[in-house]
Design an enzyme around this catalytic site. Structure first.
Site, PDB file in Angstrom:
ATOM      1  N   SER A   1      15.794  52.334  39.333  1.00 11.28           N
ATOM      2  CA  SER A   1      16.286  51.227  39.851  1.00 11.28           C
ATOM      3  C   SER A   1      16.285  50.245  38.699  1.00 11.28           C
ATOM      4  O   SER A   1      16.115  49.063  39.052  1.00 11.28           O
ATOM      5  CB  SER A   1      15.743  50.623  41.152  1.00 11.28           C
ATOM      6  OG  SER A   1      15.684  51.651  42.180  1.00 11.28           O
TER       7      SER A   1
ATOM      8  N   HIS B   1      13.353  66.221  35.126  1.00  9.79           N
ATOM      9  CA  HIS B   1      13.740  64.921  35.903  1.00  9.79           C
ATOM     10  C   HIS B   1      12.889  65.209  37.359  1.00  9.79           C
ATOM     11  O   HIS B   1      13.000  66.543  37.780  1.00  9.79           O
ATOM     12  CB  HIS B   1      15.325  64.848  36.084  1.00  9.79           C
ATOM     13  CG  HIS B   1      15.560  63.499  36.659  1.00  9.79           C
ATOM     14  ND1 HIS B   1      15.519  63.531  38.165  1.00  9.79           N
ATOM     15  CD2 HIS B   1      16.046  62.399  36.337  1.00  9.79           C
ATOM     16  CE1 HIS B   1      15.766  62.341  38.443  1.00  9.79           C
ATOM     17  NE2 HIS B   1      16.179  61.660  37.235  1.00  9.79           N
TER      18      HIS B   1
ATOM     19  N   GLY C   1      16.426  55.433  43.032  1.00 15.35           N
ATOM     20  CA  GLY C   1      17.507  55.299  43.963  1.00 15.35           C
ATOM     21  C   GLY C   1      17.231  54.622  45.237  1.00 15.35           C
ATOM     22  O   GLY C   1      17.560  54.506  46.104  1.00 15.35           O
TER      23      GLY C   1
ATOM     24  N   LYS D   1      23.942  62.133  36.821  1.00 16.80           N
ATOM     25  CA  LYS D   1      23.554  63.215  37.870  1.00 16.80           C
ATOM     26  C   LYS D   1      25.004  63.602  38.481  1.00 16.80           C
ATOM     27  O   LYS D   1      25.743  64.203  37.708  1.00 16.80           O
ATOM     28  CB  LYS D   1      23.098  62.157  39.203  1.00 16.80           C
ATOM     29  CG  LYS D   1      21.698  61.469  38.852  1.00 16.80           C
ATOM     30  CD  LYS D   1      20.785  61.035  39.756  1.00 16.80           C
ATOM     31  CE  LYS D   1      19.830  60.246  39.046  1.00 16.80           C
ATOM     32  NZ  LYS D   1      18.783  59.672  40.186  1.00 16.80           N
TER      33      LYS D   1
ATOM     34  N   GLU E   1      14.174  65.027  40.198  1.00 16.67           N
ATOM     35  CA  GLU E   1      15.046  65.798  41.189  1.00 16.67           C
ATOM     36  C   GLU E   1      14.907  67.219  40.713  1.00 16.67           C
ATOM     37  O   GLU E   1      14.990  68.082  41.633  1.00 16.67           O
ATOM     38  CB  GLU E   1      16.459  65.088  41.092  1.00 16.67           C
ATOM     39  CG  GLU E   1      16.442  64.016  41.751  1.00 16.67           C
ATOM     40  CD  GLU E   1      17.339  62.862  41.120  1.00 16.67           C
ATOM     41  OE1 GLU E   1      18.215  63.051  40.486  1.00 16.67           O
ATOM     42  OE2 GLU E   1      17.087  61.605  41.492  1.00 16.67           O
TER      43      GLU E   1
ATOM     44  N   ASN F   1      22.159  58.438  33.345  1.00 18.21           N
ATOM     45  CA  ASN F   1      21.987  59.885  33.916  1.00 18.21           C
ATOM     46  C   ASN F   1      23.000  59.858  35.212  1.00 18.21           C
ATOM     47  O   ASN F   1      22.732  59.182  36.112  1.00 18.21           O
ATOM     48  CB  ASN F   1      20.725  60.041  34.433  1.00 18.21           C
ATOM     49  CG  ASN F   1      20.579  61.391  35.088  1.00 18.21           C
ATOM     50  OD1 ASN F   1      21.381  62.075  35.474  1.00 18.21           O
ATOM     51  ND2 ASN F   1      19.406  61.492  35.628  1.00 18.21           N
TER      52      ASN F   1
ATOM     53  N   GLU G   1       9.372  57.689  35.254  1.00 16.82           N
ATOM     54  CA  GLU G   1      10.318  57.463  36.228  1.00 16.82           C
ATOM     55  C   GLU G   1       9.416  57.495  37.433  1.00 16.82           C
ATOM     56  O   GLU G   1       9.418  58.779  38.074  1.00 16.82           O
ATOM     57  CB  GLU G   1      11.699  58.425  36.354  1.00 16.82           C
ATOM     58  CG  GLU G   1      12.534  58.181  35.224  1.00 16.82           C
ATOM     59  CD  GLU G   1      13.768  58.518  35.620  1.00 16.82           C
ATOM     60  OE1 GLU G   1      14.833  57.881  35.430  1.00 16.82           O
ATOM     61  OE2 GLU G   1      14.170  59.951  36.080  1.00 16.82           O
TER      62      GLU G   1
ATOM     63  N   GLY H   1      19.952  55.573  36.297  1.00 18.25           N
ATOM     64  CA  GLY H   1      20.860  56.340  37.374  1.00 18.25           C
ATOM     65  C   GLY H   1      22.124  55.653  37.893  1.00 18.25           C
ATOM     66  O   GLY H   1      23.091  55.427  37.280  1.00 18.25           O
ATOM     67  N   GLY H   2      22.019  55.166  39.089  1.00 23.16           N
ATOM     68  CA  GLY H   2      23.019  54.402  39.937  1.00 23.16           C
ATOM     69  C   GLY H   2      23.744  53.480  39.124  1.00 23.16           C
ATOM     70  O   GLY H   2      24.969  53.529  38.899  1.00 23.16           O
TER      71      GLY H   2
HETATM   72  P1  13P Z   1      18.269  54.705  39.709  1.00 18.91           P
HETATM   73  O1  13P Z   1      18.523  54.117  38.578  1.00 18.91           O
HETATM   74  O2  13P Z   1      19.605  55.269  40.734  1.00 18.91           O
HETATM   75  O3  13P Z   1      17.017  54.584  40.388  1.00 18.91           O
HETATM   76  O4  13P Z   1      18.224  56.529  39.191  1.00 18.91           O
HETATM   77  C1  13P Z   1      17.198  56.616  38.266  1.00 18.91           C
HETATM   78  C2  13P Z   1      16.868  58.009  37.596  1.00 18.91           C
HETATM   79  O5  13P Z   1      16.644  59.051  38.303  1.00 18.91           O
HETATM   80  C3  13P Z   1      17.546  58.268  36.302  1.00 18.91           C
HETATM   81  O6  13P Z   1      17.377  59.542  35.832  1.00 18.91           O
END
Ligand code: 13P
Length: 252
Positions: free
Chosen positions: A212, A94, A172, A11, A96, A9, A166, A233-234
């Protein structure tokens, strides 16, 4: 056997040139991955990402879609537009979107229905906040999110839905749920799918972990019986890291 899904993802990161460069680096690194590998770039880069992905085994996802199919809905992007640009998958619900943009279980449910009707495979995200976990509400929160998010879906439509657990406190933050914490929740969610959609669907549904996920923890997460993939994510923004995750080795 459930084919694992490793999804990145992105983002709100990467413009068209950056996306194309990351895809170019990734393509050869994940070509032997024993998983469905997916990336979800920003809307405006989907067209150029699709072109850059040609010849690779990486599938294209969007990070959101409208619950509406067409009409006077300024600023929306429909599921059929995502199909038109070359997406096969969409991430919905998600945290967010829930926390920052006010998405409710009901809206997410309507989005999932719209995605199913257009033939998109949904990665449906659920997860509790730190406060909810500390107040011992994790399973209640997940029960509501799953029941309401998947309300009205047929068993047949569920074949095209995966679930991503998640925990919001792990996104994050560098904090990952322990493998036991994740496995416990995944097993609970699979049990819910059993009671809502029956045994066959519960055995087939892929339940991804997100929060993470890194090269250092993917192997032990993927070794858990009910963890069928990762939503990253990251670490999906760096080719080496995401490729290592996609090429996980499930070890205990
Ligand atoms: P991180 O892997 O950066 O923690 O993000 C997870 C995420 O929100 C994937 O959708």
């Amino acid at each position: 056997m459930r084919t694992p899904i490793i999804a990145g993802n992105w983002k709100l990161h990467k413009n068209r040139a950056e996306a194309a460069e990351l895809i170019r680096q990734l393509a050869s690194m994940v070509q032997d991955a024993e998983a469905t590998v997916i990336i979800a770039p920003v809307f405006t880069t989907l067209e150029s990402a699709r072109i850059a992905l040609e010849g690779s085994n990486i599938a294209l996802a969007a990070q959101n879609c409208s619950c509406e199919s067409s009409g006077a809905f300024t600023g929306e992007v429909s599921a059929s537009h995502l199909i038109d640009v070359g997406c096969s998958h969409v991430i919905l619900g998600h945290s967010e979107r829930r926390q920052l943009f006010g998405e409710t279980d009901d809206l997410i449910n309507r989005k999932i229905s719209a995605a199913q009707q257009s033939g998109l495979h949904t990665i449906f995200c659920i997860g509790e906040t730190l406060e909810e976990r500390e107040q011992d509400q994790t399973l209640d929160v997940l029960r509501t999110q799953v029941t309401e998010g998947l309300a009205g879906l047929s068993t047949e439509q569920m074949q095209d839905v995966s679930i991503a657990y998640e925990p919001v406190w792990a996104i994050g933050t560098g904090k990952t749920a322990s493998t036991e914490q994740a496995q416990d929740v995944h097993s609970f969610v699979r049990g819910m799918i059993f009671s809502l959609f029956g045994q066959q669907t519960s055995e087939r549904v892929r339940i991804l972990y997100g929060g993470s996920v890194k090269p250092e923890n993917v192997d032990s997460l993927m070794a858990q019986q009910d963890i069928d993939g990762a939503l990253v994510g990251g670490a999906s923004l760096k080719a080496e890291d995401f490729a290592r995750i996609a090429n996980f080795r499930a070890v205990n």
